[in-house]
Design a protein around this motif. Sequence first.
Motif, short mmCIF file in Angstrom:
data_model
loop_
_atom_site.label_atom_id
_atom_site.label_comp_id
_atom_site.label_asym_id
_atom_site.label_seq_id
_atom_site.Cartn_x
_atom_site.Cartn_y
_atom_site.Cartn_z
N UNK A 1 0.72 -1.28 -0.35
CA UNK A 1 0.00 -0.10 0.16
C UNK A 1 0.55 1.24 0.40
N UNK A 2 -0.02 2.52 -0.92
CA UNK A 2 1.06 3.69 -0.55
C UNK A 2 0.54 4.30 0.22
N UNK A 3 1.56 5.34 1.08
CA UNK A 3 1.43 5.94 2.58
C UNK A 3 1.22 6.95 2.30
N UNK A 4 0.78 7.99 2.51
CA UNK A 4 0.91 9.21 2.07
C UNK A 4 1.77 9.78 3.33
N UNK A 5 2.98 10.41 3.89
CA UNK A 5 3.54 10.59 4.73
C UNK A 5 4.12 12.00 4.90
N UNK A 6 4.61 12.90 6.46
CA UNK A 6 4.43 14.27 6.56
C UNK A 6 5.27 14.04 8.19
N UNK A 7 5.99 15.02 7.72
CA UNK A 7 6.27 15.43 9.37
C UNK A 7 6.20 16.74 9.79
N UNK A 8 5.99 16.70 11.32
CA UNK A 8 5.01 17.93 11.80
C UNK A 8 5.56 17.91 12.86
N UNK B 1 5.39 6.30 0.41
CA UNK B 1 5.93 5.27 0.91
C UNK B 1 5.55 3.90 0.93
N UNK B 2 5.84 2.77 0.41
CA UNK B 2 4.86 1.80 -0.07
C UNK B 2 5.53 0.84 0.83
N UNK B 3 4.79 0.21 1.98
CA UNK B 3 5.04 -1.29 2.36
C UNK B 3 5.02 -2.78 1.21
N UNK B 4 5.57 -3.21 2.44
CA UNK B 4 6.20 -4.16 0.72
C UNK B 4 4.88 -4.80 0.50
#
Length: 544
Positions: free
Chosen positions: A90-97, A109-112
């Motif tokens: 699954x392709x996830x959307x990430x951000x740092x806060x 970033x995608x999981x395997x």
Amino acid sequence: MDRRQFLQSSIALSALTGASSSLSNQDWKAGPVEHLIPSANHSHISLKAVFSRQINDSVLLIDGKKINGRSTDSTGRGFAFDAKDLRPNTRYELALMEGETRLTDSWFLSTMPDPKSRPEHLRLLIFTCAGGHPLMSEGEHSPFLPQSTRRRLLQRGLSFKPHAMIAIGDHVYWDQRTWLESSKASIRDFSSGLYDAVGMLDRGAPAYGGNNEEILKIVAGEQITPLYGTELRSTPSYFINDDHDYFENDEATDRYVTLPPESYQKQFFSFVRDHYLPDFLPSADVPNMLSGKMRNGHNRHFGALRWGRLSETLMYDCAGFLSLKGETAGLVPPEVERWLCNRTADETVEQLMHIPSHPFGWSAGKWREWYPDVADSGQTGTQTAKMYADGQRFQLTTGKSKFMWQKGWWNQHQRLLECLSNQKQRPGLVLSGDLHATGHSQIVGSGDLSFASNPIHSIITGPLGTGSGWPSKARGTPPTVASHIRLDSPAPVTERNGFTLLDITPDNVRMRLFAWRRENSSLTDIDALEPYHDVKIKKQGSSI
């Protein structure tokens, strides 16, 4: 300006230029993030982040869900994030806060794939020996390549869009006793001056907090952060340790034996690994009782990259847990060897690879090798593994004993090679680093063992950072075929920088070796670098 002031100003300059080069990739806004490296499996995403300033409430946003960071230093600049119970493939959307304030642009970033699924393709980027401090990386004869050159090689590898990256050993070079107490005066003098300028690590004090922590951020951070920056944010990455990551070269003399690691080595290693590099994540195929397992189930020494039922990559540290037990010694502990052989015997996965930190098939006469080969100094009696050859050339011999070499290392080597060759459907495949070289050989025999029915493909993946520190210079011999090893060499081992790409499918593994050397190539050559060796390693019985 005296030498101390010059070195200190050089460090500050390298930090500034390194960070700006690494973080200015495309239009992605990194904000205060200096360093961002993820790892993943089919249900977890793990992340290490380092910021340019203190962060009071560090949060990873992943598809709208908040994951609180765990501090990895005493100043609030480094954090680890661990997102669990995710969906596979699954392709996830990430951000740092920071609290409710977004610090970075989003990235993906995608999981395997699920371990039971059947993907058709995996591409891996693999290399070794990426370390080397900027203060030892300038000039045409420097021991290490400049960071800008290493980044260029890395970016060429990443331009092929690998699904994952594996860096094998020697991410950091900042040896303690083996440099400061070297038998060669010039090494002692240079390292003492350099370390005094940066700050001398206190081997009797903790790594976390205080002066040691700040020095480690300079000596290790300057080797890791300017190279990777945020380039890997969408590429799951795996880091295998080797001797220099424990802040010593692997040496055994009448004054010191550097492995297994002593307390100061473990502490320095643990800080660097925790602060900068992601761990191996837990997996159903990796036993809970392996050495190095932590409370959260992560491991910094042994792990696996599973890509559905297509591929399994077994990664193992041959330095951190080696033993000195004579006939029963090993470069990895007994339970790790059992895990490696059990997984290799289970052929439910289409393709399997071993990636040890130390190579199979070749020797440079080093102490901590599978092999008894040692440089023949012309003296009688037991020989100490040669270091700092001063332009001399040596032949390797097994006719003289190598000081502190353990017969059990060879015995374990034989068992591991045998389990690789005994696979019924898959080819034996092992990739490694350490020797500052690139090449491909097929091991057809070792000692009294024959692998003619299923030769073991042994690949040296290529070093990213080596400048002038080639084995032929340091040890008086290039990497050579080890004693009692019988092999064919489709691509003979040579001392060149480079990297390896693997394209894995159910029927074969396509291997491409890339090489470059500054003495006879231009920097711009890197940008269009093509493989010098391109071969498909077929499954047994496959015609494709």
